[in-house]
Design an enzyme around this catalytic site. Structure first.
Site, PDB file in Angstrom:
ATOM      1  N   CYS A   1      13.795  10.528   6.205  1.00  0.00           N
ATOM      2  CA  CYS A   1      13.781  10.134   7.661  1.00  0.00           C
ATOM      3  C   CYS A   1      15.107  10.486   8.382  1.00  0.00           C
ATOM      4  O   CYS A   1      15.172  10.482   9.537  1.00  0.00           O
ATOM      5  CB  CYS A   1      13.430   8.726   7.721  1.00  0.00           C
ATOM      6  SG  CYS A   1      14.424   7.520   6.987  1.00  0.00           S
TER       7      CYS A   1
ATOM      8  N   GLU B   1      10.135  16.728  13.722  1.00  0.00           N
ATOM      9  CA  GLU B   1      10.475  16.465  12.402  1.00  0.00           C
ATOM     10  C   GLU B   1       9.888  17.491  11.362  1.00  0.00           C
ATOM     11  O   GLU B   1       8.511  17.431  11.262  1.00  0.00           O
ATOM     12  CB  GLU B   1      10.222  15.070  12.009  1.00  0.00           C
ATOM     13  CG  GLU B   1      10.986  14.796  10.819  1.00  0.00           C
ATOM     14  CD  GLU B   1      10.595  13.141  10.493  1.00  0.00           C
ATOM     15  OE1 GLU B   1      11.619  12.590   9.919  1.00  0.00           O
ATOM     16  OE2 GLU B   1       9.619  12.537  10.930  1.00  0.00           O
TER      17      GLU B   1
ATOM     18  N   GLY C   1       6.674   5.583   7.908  1.00  0.00           N
ATOM     19  CA  GLY C   1       5.688   6.896   7.896  1.00  0.00           C
ATOM     20  C   GLY C   1       5.744   7.531   9.493  1.00  0.00           C
ATOM     21  O   GLY C   1       6.969   7.533   9.838  1.00  0.00           O
ATOM     22  N   SER C   2       4.770   8.397   9.650  1.00  0.00           N
ATOM     23  CA  SER C   2       4.963   9.216  10.586  1.00  0.00           C
ATOM     24  C   SER C   2       4.926   8.538  11.963  1.00  0.00           C
ATOM     25  O   SER C   2       3.973   7.518  11.984  1.00  0.00           O
ATOM     26  CB  SER C   2       4.010  10.356  10.724  1.00  0.00           C
ATOM     27  OG  SER C   2       2.731   9.883  10.727  1.00  0.00           O
TER      28      SER C   2
ATOM     29  N   LYS D   1       0.773  -1.222   0.080  1.00  0.00           N
ATOM     30  CA  LYS D   1       0.037  -0.069   0.269  1.00  0.00           C
ATOM     31  C   LYS D   1       1.023   1.230   0.024  1.00  0.00           C
ATOM     32  O   LYS D   1       1.474   1.646   1.016  1.00  0.00           O
ATOM     33  CB  LYS D   1      -0.980  -0.049   1.098  1.00  0.00           C
ATOM     34  CG  LYS D   1      -2.072   1.111   1.004  1.00  0.00           C
ATOM     35  CD  LYS D   1      -1.792   2.392   1.417  1.00  0.00           C
ATOM     36  CE  LYS D   1      -2.648   3.519   1.243  1.00  0.00           C
ATOM     37  NZ  LYS D   1      -2.254   4.820   1.441  1.00  0.00           N
TER      38      LYS D   1
ATOM     39  N   GLU E   1       9.256   2.073  10.696  1.00  0.00           N
ATOM     40  CA  GLU E   1      10.407   3.129  10.655  1.00  0.00           C
ATOM     41  C   GLU E   1       9.588   4.393  10.290  1.00  0.00           C
ATOM     42  O   GLU E   1       8.815   4.762   9.693  1.00  0.00           O
ATOM     43  CB  GLU E   1      11.107   2.664   9.374  1.00  0.00           C
ATOM     44  CG  GLU E   1      12.873   3.609   9.183  1.00  0.00           C
ATOM     45  CD  GLU E   1      12.312   4.851   8.727  1.00  0.00           C
ATOM     46  OE1 GLU E   1      12.222   5.850   9.660  1.00  0.00           O
ATOM     47  OE2 GLU E   1      12.272   4.961   7.605  1.00  0.00           O
TER      48      GLU E   1
ATOM     49  N   VAL F   1       0.631   8.111  12.907  1.00  0.00           N
ATOM     50  CA  VAL F   1       0.027   6.858  12.179  1.00  0.00           C
ATOM     51  C   VAL F   1       0.834   5.684  12.675  1.00  0.00           C
ATOM     52  O   VAL F   1       0.003   4.638  12.923  1.00  0.00           O
ATOM     53  CB  VAL F   1       0.134   7.065  10.533  1.00  0.00           C
ATOM     54  CG1 VAL F   1      -0.371   5.998   9.885  1.00  0.00           C
ATOM     55  CG2 VAL F   1      -0.407   8.441  10.273  1.00  0.00           C
ATOM     56  N   GLY F   2       1.879   5.671  12.870  1.00  0.00           N
ATOM     57  CA  GLY F   2       2.851   4.302  13.435  1.00  0.00           C
ATOM     58  C   GLY F   2       1.868   3.943  14.777  1.00  0.00           C
ATOM     59  O   GLY F   2       1.857   2.558  14.885  1.00  0.00           O
TER      60      GLY F   2
END
Length: 492
Positions: free
Chosen positions: A283, A384, A227-228, A175, A249, A231-232
């Site tokens: 990242c 970030e 991702g962020s 995805k 990650e 969301v993680g």
């Protein structure tokens, strides 16, 4: 000319069940260059069931050699089509062609690397206390793996996980980000051409609800997410409620540390590459530059002068050094951080706003921006940004450098610049990050494990650790004594 893409489910290219689509917009000129399908929850469920069938009926029965052969074919196809793939990714997210082209070659290398691992995941024979008993442990795949990837380097991030998961014997549902999906769909075409059975590699595209349907399914056995942290956390919480393992990650706020005794010119180049490479949309960006006071003023002056010389423009041209923000929301986010830094009292020494000039009129261009005299608690240093914004922070000694470096919820990458090897080793041990670069920055290798600590995630990609993430241990006891055992006792 726009390209219309479709979902890849169970070996078939097909539109979303309700016909939903979204535009793929070139961040350089704001033109729509492709149309991406938006999968429904039903589409996602079909992909999951197809992956389960493929694993149970065919893929789990393939030999490691057969898997390796298919992975090598994908590598050949990537190499043969690297120019077109690089141009497509640059068109999708604004990253300069000199970097996307290198990433295509690197992706092919990782496919070959894990093809070579496919038949080398040996088990262990374990000596026991019991007589006439053979015990061995073997490594087996999870089954159905969901890989959710990010928009900043779609193919590079995809190849951190896809070839390892396939080499281990899993079926994979990809995805990609809705902001950059095209090259992931093209990799699926390569997998189809290579001969992977239907359902082994699939792609569902769309926004967050598509990812939620995929990662929240009880039929998915393992999840990999890039991702962020926000969301993680959501994915990890749902995975935890389903008792599903995850690899994550989640970004970073990496310290790049320059000591007085460093090779100054090399450190300056490393600082520039660390933050302005990939427009800071990586990242591992060295977004916090910690500089010892003895060379602080000289470093600030040198970086400001060199940043003003960075060539911006059409990212498809090889002479362009820095491209655009990848999409409009990210563009607005970066500018908001710049304004916050000005308000917090950081000293602006380079850039500071939207880049203007010939060829930059339509794109999401932001000037290479540098703030000096930054305090670590300022928003520009604490959060970030994912953009070309550098915070320079002074320090006096090793202890202060370590304190500042570790004063962050993140722990992905770090850099150390010094000619004193003892100092480098002390710092390497003290800094809380999954990757430490010494007298270099932004270096990667297929053989080298990569991943973070703290809010930067957990688990590793690449290297032997990367394939182990997609396998679990099964232990086998064999009693060859021929004794009739007491059914109500257990041998310990």
């Amino acid at each position: 000319m726009t390209t219309t893409y479709q979902l890849f489910i169970d070996g078939q290219w097909r539109p979303a069940a309700d016909g939903g689509t979204l535009p793929a917009i070139n961040p350089y000129n704001q033109e729509v260059h492709a149309t991406i399908p938006v999968a429904t929850v039903g589409d996602v469920e079909e992909a999951i069931h197809a992956a389960r069938r493929a694993f149970d009926r065919t893929w789990s029965k393939t030999t490691p050699g057969e898997r390796a052969k298919l992975l090598n074919k994908v590598a050949d196809l990537l190499d043969a089509d690297a120019d077109r793939m690089a141009l497509l990714e640059t068109t999708d997210n604004g990253k300069v062609i000199r970097e996307t082209h290198n990433q295509m070659g690197y992706a092919a290398r990782i496919f070959r690397y894990y093809a070579a691992w496919a038949d080398k995941m040996h088990g262990d024979v374990i000596p026991l206390d019991q007589k006439d008993t053979l015990d061995f442990a073997i490594r087996v795949p999870y089954g159905v793996v969901a890989c959710v990837t990010a928009w900043n380097s779609p193919v590079a991030i995809l190849t951190n996980t896809l070839p390892a998961a396939l080499a281990a014997g899993n079926c994979v549902i990809l995805k990609p980000s809705e902001h950059a999906s095209t090259t992931t769909l093209e990799v699926a075409k390569f997998c189809e051409q290579a001969g992977f059975p239907a359902g082994v590699v699939q792609v569902v595209t769309g926004a967050g609800d598509v990812g939620a349907a995929l990662t929240g399914s009880t039929l998915v056995d393992k999840i990999s997410f890039t991702g962020s942290p926000g969301v993680g956390r959501l994915i990890a919480a749902k995975a935890g409620s389903n008792l599903k393992p995850v690899t994550m990650e989640l970004g970073g706020k990496s310290p790049n540390i320059v000591f007085d005794d460093a090779d100054f010119d090399r450190a300056l180049i490393g600082a520039l590459a660390g933050i302005f490479g990939a427009t800071g949309q990586t990242c591992i960006a060295g977004s916090r530059l910690l500089v010892q006071r003895g060379v602080y003023d000289r470093m600030v002056e040198g970086l400001a002068k060199r940043a003003a010389m960075i060539r911006m423009g059409d990212p498809r041209l090889p002479e362009t050094e820095m491209g655009t923000a990848a999409n409009e929301p990210q563009f607005a986010k970066i500018l908001s951080f710049i304004e916050a830094a000005k308000g917090d009292g950081a000293r602006l020494v380079a850039g500071g706003g939207r880049a203007e000039g010939p060829g930059l009129e339509k794109g999401f261009f932001i000037e290479p921006t540098i703030f000096a005299d930054v305090k670590n608690e300022m928003k520009v240093a604490a959060e970030e940004i994912f953009g070309p914004v550098l915070s320079i922070i002074p320090f006096d000694d090793e202890d202060e450098a370590v304190s500042i470096a570790n004063d962050t919820p993140y722990g992905l990458a770090s850099g150390i610049w010094s000619e004193n090897i003892s100092r480098c080793l002390r710092m390497m041990r003290s800094i809380q990050s999954g990757v430490v670069w010494v007298n270099t920055y932004r270096v990667a290798a297929p053989q080298a494990p990569f991943g973070g600590m703290k809010d930067s995630g957990f688990g590793r990609v690449r290297g032997e650790a990367g394939i182990q993430e997609f396998m679990q241990t099964k232990n086998v006891f064999i009693d060859f004594s021929g004794d009739k055992r007491d059914p109500f006792s257990m041998k310990f």
